[in-house]
Design a protein around this motif. Structure first.
Motif, PDB file in Angstrom:
ATOM      1  N   THR A 100       0.837  -1.205   0.000  1.00  0.00           N
ATOM      2  CA  THR A 100       0.000   0.000   0.000  1.00  0.00           C
ATOM      3  C   THR A 100       0.870   1.253   0.000  1.00  0.00           C
ATOM      4  O   THR A 100       0.544   2.234  -0.658  1.00  0.00           O
ATOM      5  N   SER A 123      -7.402  -1.545   5.023  1.00  0.00           N
ATOM      6  CA  SER A 123      -6.174  -2.313   4.811  1.00  0.00           C
ATOM      7  C   SER A 123      -6.393  -3.552   3.942  1.00  0.00           C
ATOM      8  O   SER A 123      -5.446  -4.284   3.679  1.00  0.00           O
ATOM      9  N   LEU A 128      -7.659  -1.911  -1.632  1.00  0.00           N
ATOM     10  CA  LEU A 128      -6.513  -1.614  -2.485  1.00  0.00           C
ATOM     11  C   LEU A 128      -6.907  -1.665  -3.962  1.00  0.00           C
ATOM     12  O   LEU A 128      -6.597  -0.752  -4.731  1.00  0.00           O
TER      13      LEU A 128
END
Length: 156
Positions: A100, A123, A128
């Motif tokens: 990330t 997360s 993502l």
């Protein structure tokens, strides 16, 4: 730099997985045009190479155990598609923090001020993938999808 068809594959796979995750556990029809854009079959009724590549990507996702479907609707869609258990777990799992940061998604200190449940949501692999899709950067999309494909599948 990857070949263009590989970058398109990653983008098609990302869009399909995001659509399926957003509907999970409901089954949906997954239309090629919603992923790859409109297509005009030629005078013989054959689809473009781009359309067929996207359709092939959807079939590949199924063959590799990331989604299930009941049937195809010609070469237009997958009927009643749903994520598999393994794909759902993989997309819901935390993405590596190093990835990330590498993709420029880590928000530094401002993320740590959020409630733990929100931090957990931000997360995940699916977060993502959604974020890099919005960026439109094919290199970032490829990296994110490689992380999804190569994530430790454990026992799922």
């Amino acid at each position: 730099m990857a070949d263009l068809h590989v970058e398109e594959f990653y983008k098609d796979a990302a869009i399909a997985l995001v659509q399926l995750y957003g509907a999970f556990p409901r089954r949906i029809n997954l239309f090629v045009e919603d992923i790859a854009g409109p297509d005009e079959p030629d005078e013989f009724g054959l689809h473009s190479k781009r359309h067929m590549a996207c359709f092939g990507a959807l079939l590949w996702l199924a063959e590799e155990g990331l989604l299930r479907y009941v049937d195809t609707i010609r070469q237009e869609a997958l009927d009643q598609a749903v994520l598999t258990r393994g794909a759902f777990i993989r997309l819901s799992a935390p993405a590596p923090a190093s990835l990330t940061r590498e993709l420029g998604i880590a928000d530094g200190g401002s993320v740590s001020t959020l409630p733990p449940s929100v931090q957990d949501d931000l997360s995940t692999h699916i977060h993502l993938v959604r974020t890099v899709l919005r960026s439109g950067n094919s290199g970032r999309i490829s990296q994110a999808m490689q992380a999804v494909f190569f994530a430790d599948s454990g026992n799922y």
